[in-house]
Design a protein around this motif. Structure first.
Motif, PDB file in Angstrom:
ATOM      1  N   ILE A   7      -0.470   0.544  -9.158  1.00 20.64           N
ATOM      2  CA  ILE A   7      -0.347   1.277  -7.857  1.00 20.64           C
ATOM      3  C   ILE A   7      -0.853   0.319  -6.500  1.00 20.64           C
ATOM      4  CG2 ILE A   7      -0.901   3.227  -6.472  1.00 20.64           C
ATOM      5  CD1 ILE A   7      -0.855   4.928  -8.922  1.00 20.64           C
ATOM      6  N   ILE A   8      -1.879  -0.265  -7.048  1.00 23.65           N
ATOM      7  CA  ILE A   8      -2.423  -1.136  -5.762  1.00 23.65           C
ATOM      8  C   ILE A   8      -1.417  -2.237  -5.567  1.00 23.65           C
ATOM      9  CG2 ILE A   8      -4.223  -2.430  -5.134  1.00 23.65           C
ATOM     10  CD1 ILE A   8      -6.277  -0.384  -6.326  1.00 23.65           C
ATOM     11  N   LYS A   9      -0.996  -2.881  -6.725  1.00 22.08           N
ATOM     12  CA  LYS A   9      -0.148  -4.268  -6.794  1.00 22.08           C
ATOM     13  C   LYS A   9       1.142  -3.657  -5.821  1.00 22.08           C
ATOM     14  CE  LYS A   9       2.269  -7.291  -9.721  1.00 22.08           C
ATOM     15  NZ  LYS A   9       2.578  -7.486 -11.030  1.00 22.08           N
ATOM     16  N   ASN A  10       1.781  -2.480  -6.448  1.00 17.42           N
ATOM     17  CA  ASN A  10       2.539  -1.969  -5.651  1.00 17.42           C
ATOM     18  C   ASN A  10       2.787  -1.701  -3.997  1.00 17.42           C
ATOM     19  OD1 ASN A  10       4.454  -2.248  -7.966  1.00 17.42           O
ATOM     20  ND2 ASN A  10       4.142  -0.097  -8.556  1.00 17.42           N
ATOM     21  N   LEU A  11       1.727  -1.459  -4.044  1.00 18.06           N
ATOM     22  CA  LEU A  11       1.419  -0.967  -2.280  1.00 18.06           C
ATOM     23  C   LEU A  11       1.192  -2.487  -1.541  1.00 18.06           C
ATOM     24  CD1 LEU A  11      -1.082   1.836  -2.613  1.00 18.06           C
ATOM     25  CD2 LEU A  11       1.094   2.054  -1.869  1.00 18.06           C
ATOM     26  N   ILE A  12       0.385  -3.180  -2.331  1.00 21.15           N
ATOM     27  CA  ILE A  12       0.195  -4.733  -1.645  1.00 21.15           C
ATOM     28  C   ILE A  12       1.621  -5.289  -1.621  1.00 21.15           C
ATOM     29  CG2 ILE A  12      -0.683  -6.847  -1.864  1.00 21.15           C
ATOM     30  CD1 ILE A  12      -3.145  -5.416  -2.939  1.00 21.15           C
ATOM     31  N   PHE A  16       3.332  -6.189   2.127  1.00 19.78           N
ATOM     32  CA  PHE A  16       3.693  -7.781   2.433  1.00 19.78           C
ATOM     33  C   PHE A  16       5.496  -7.818   2.535  1.00 19.78           C
ATOM     34  CE2 PHE A  16      -0.134  -9.158   0.395  1.00 19.78           C
ATOM     35  CZ  PHE A  16      -0.483  -9.901   1.516  1.00 19.78           C
ATOM     36  N   ASP A  17       6.108  -6.813   2.131  1.00 15.91           N
ATOM     37  CA  ASP A  17       7.556  -6.614   2.417  1.00 15.91           C
ATOM     38  C   ASP A  17       7.848  -6.144   3.805  1.00 15.91           C
ATOM     39  OD1 ASP A  17       8.473  -7.908  -0.070  1.00 15.91           O
ATOM     40  OD2 ASP A  17       8.744  -5.771  -1.063  1.00 15.91           O
ATOM     41  N   CYS A  19       5.722  -6.362   6.236  1.00 18.55           N
ATOM     42  CA  CYS A  19       5.181  -7.422   7.070  1.00 18.55           C
ATOM     43  C   CYS A  19       6.219  -8.731   7.106  1.00 18.55           C
ATOM     44  CB  CYS A  19       3.812  -8.235   6.538  1.00 18.55           C
ATOM     45  SG  CYS A  19       2.442  -7.018   6.767  1.00 18.55           S
ATOM     46  N   ARG A  20       6.752  -9.107   6.275  1.00 20.93           N
ATOM     47  CA  ARG A  20       8.013 -10.100   6.352  1.00 20.93           C
ATOM     48  C   ARG A  20       9.097  -9.599   6.949  1.00 20.93           C
ATOM     49  NH1 ARG A  20      11.878 -10.544   2.480  1.00 20.93           N
ATOM     50  NH2 ARG A  20      10.868  -9.430   0.980  1.00 20.93           N
ATOM     51  N   LYS A  21       9.629  -8.116   6.569  1.00 21.94           N
ATOM     52  CA  LYS A  21      10.504  -7.914   7.501  1.00 21.94           C
ATOM     53  C   LYS A  21      10.289  -8.047   9.009  1.00 21.94           C
ATOM     54  CE  LYS A  21      13.595  -3.755   8.194  1.00 21.94           C
ATOM     55  NZ  LYS A  21      13.759  -3.665   9.234  1.00 21.94           N
ATOM     56  N   ASN A  22       9.026  -7.317   9.272  1.00 25.02           N
ATOM     57  CA  ASN A  22       8.563  -7.464  10.715  1.00 25.02           C
ATOM     58  C   ASN A  22       8.834  -8.609  11.388  1.00 25.02           C
ATOM     59  OD1 ASN A  22       8.440  -4.728  10.923  1.00 25.02           O
ATOM     60  ND2 ASN A  22       6.261  -4.589  10.668  1.00 25.02           N
ATOM     61  N   ILE A  23       8.260  -9.901  10.754  1.00 30.51           N
ATOM     62  CA  ILE A  23       8.441 -11.254  11.235  1.00 30.51           C
ATOM     63  C   ILE A  23       9.730 -11.623  11.436  1.00 30.51           C
ATOM     64  CG2 ILE A  23       7.988 -13.647  10.623  1.00 30.51           C
ATOM     65  CD1 ILE A  23       5.027 -12.338   9.134  1.00 30.51           C
ATOM     66  N   MET A  24      10.667 -11.215  10.245  1.00 29.98           N
ATOM     67  CA  MET A  24      12.153 -11.735  10.253  1.00 29.98           C
ATOM     68  C   MET A  24      12.631 -11.166  11.392  1.00 29.98           C
ATOM     69  SD  MET A  24      12.755 -11.516   6.260  1.00 29.98           S
ATOM     70  CE  MET A  24      15.023 -11.485   6.710  1.00 29.98           C
ATOM     71  N   ASP A  25      12.468  -9.823  11.793  1.00 26.77           N
ATOM     72  CA  ASP A  25      12.934  -9.114  12.974  1.00 26.77           C
ATOM     73  C   ASP A  25      12.443  -9.911  14.238  1.00 26.77           C
ATOM     74  OD1 ASP A  25      14.392  -7.714  11.424  1.00 26.77           O
ATOM     75  OD2 ASP A  25      13.112  -5.740  11.733  1.00 26.77           O
ATOM     76  N   SER A  26      11.399 -10.413  14.204  1.00 31.60           N
ATOM     77  CA  SER A  26      10.699 -11.076  15.471  1.00 31.60           C
ATOM     78  C   SER A  26      11.206 -12.124  15.963  1.00 31.60           C
ATOM     79  CB  SER A  26       9.018 -11.028  15.381  1.00 31.60           C
ATOM     80  OG  SER A  26       8.551  -9.634  15.098  1.00 31.60           O
ATOM     81  N   VAL A  27      11.636 -12.818  14.875  1.00 29.69           N
ATOM     82  CA  VAL A  27      11.840 -14.447  15.201  1.00 29.69           C
ATOM     83  C   VAL A  27      13.126 -14.442  16.071  1.00 29.69           C
ATOM     84  CG1 VAL A  27      12.970 -16.495  13.928  1.00 29.69           C
ATOM     85  CG2 VAL A  27      10.899 -15.487  13.061  1.00 29.69           C
ATOM     86  N   PRO A  28      14.011 -13.660  15.905  1.00 29.00           N
ATOM     87  CA  PRO A  28      15.127 -13.902  16.703  1.00 29.00           C
ATOM     88  C   PRO A  28      14.738 -13.286  18.328  1.00 29.00           C
ATOM     89  CG  PRO A  28      16.119 -12.821  14.918  1.00 29.00           C
ATOM     90  CD  PRO A  28      14.531 -12.925  14.857  1.00 29.00           C
ATOM     91  N   LYS A  29      14.057 -12.164  18.477  1.00 20.27           N
ATOM     92  CA  LYS A  29      13.706 -11.888  19.669  1.00 20.27           C
ATOM     93  C   LYS A  29      12.754 -12.928  20.310  1.00 20.27           C
ATOM     94  CE  LYS A  29      13.413  -6.952  18.188  1.00 20.27           C
ATOM     95  NZ  LYS A  29      12.604  -5.969  17.650  1.00 20.27           N
ATOM     96  N   ALA A  30      12.010 -13.664  19.622  1.00 15.84           N
ATOM     97  CA  ALA A  30      11.143 -14.810  20.178  1.00 15.84           C
ATOM     98  C   ALA A  30      12.156 -15.769  20.403  1.00 15.84           C
ATOM     99  CB  ALA A  30      10.085 -15.172  19.140  1.00 15.84           C
ATOM    100  N   ILE A  31      13.068 -16.194  19.835  1.00 18.50           N
ATOM    101  CA  ILE A  31      13.887 -17.298  20.228  1.00 18.50           C
ATOM    102  C   ILE A  31      14.698 -16.771  21.488  1.00 18.50           C
ATOM    103  CG2 ILE A  31      16.218 -18.450  19.664  1.00 18.50           C
ATOM    104  CD1 ILE A  31      15.298 -18.316  16.650  1.00 18.50           C
TER     105      ILE A  31
END
Length: 103
Positions: A7-12, A16-17, A19-31
Motif C-alpha cells: 500500500i505504501i509502495k503504491n501510494l509513493i 511521484f506520478d 509530481c511528474r505530471k505536475n512538472i510536465m505541465d509546468s515546463v510548457p508554461k515556464a517556456i
C-alpha cells in the motif's frame, strides 16, 4: 506486513506520478513565460520604435493604390442600395394607398 508495504509502495508511486505530471505541465508554461513572452516584449518594443520613426510617417500614412477604386465602388454600391430602398418604399406606399397585396 507485506500488505501495508505494498500500500505504501503504491501510494509513493502514485505521489511521484502526480509530481511528474505536475512538472510536465509546468515546463510548457515556464517556456511560454520566459521565452515567448520575452521575445514578444522585445519584438513589440522594436516595432513600436520603428513605427514612431518620423522618417516613415509619410509611407505609413500613404493610402494604398487600390483604395480610391474601392472607395468609388462602395459609393456606387451605396447609390444602388439607396435607389433600391427608395423603389421598395415607393412600392410599399403604392400598395398601401391602392390596397393591393403582393404574393
Amino acid at each position: 506486513g507485506s500488505r501495508e508495504l505494498n500500500i505504501i509502495k503504491n501510494l509513493i508511486c502514485s505521489y511521484f506520478d502526480i509530481c511528474r505530471k505536475n512538472i510536465m505541465d509546468s515546463v510548457p508554461k515556464a517556456i511560454m513565460y520566459f521565452l515567448v513572452n520575452t521575445a514578444k516584449d522585445v519584438m513589440q518594443k522594436e516595432l513600436i520604435s520603428q513605427l514612431y520613426n518620423e522618417d516613415k510617417f509619410a509611407d505609413l500614412l500613404t493610402e494604398a493604390h487600390d483604395i480610391p477604386a474601392r472607395r468609388q465602388r462602395c459609393r456606387e454600391h451605396l447609390k444602388a442600395l439607396k435607389n433600391a430602398f427608395s423603389l421598395i418604399n415607393q412600392m410599399r406606399d403604392n400598395q398601401m394607398t391602392s390596397g393591393a397585396t403582393f404574393g
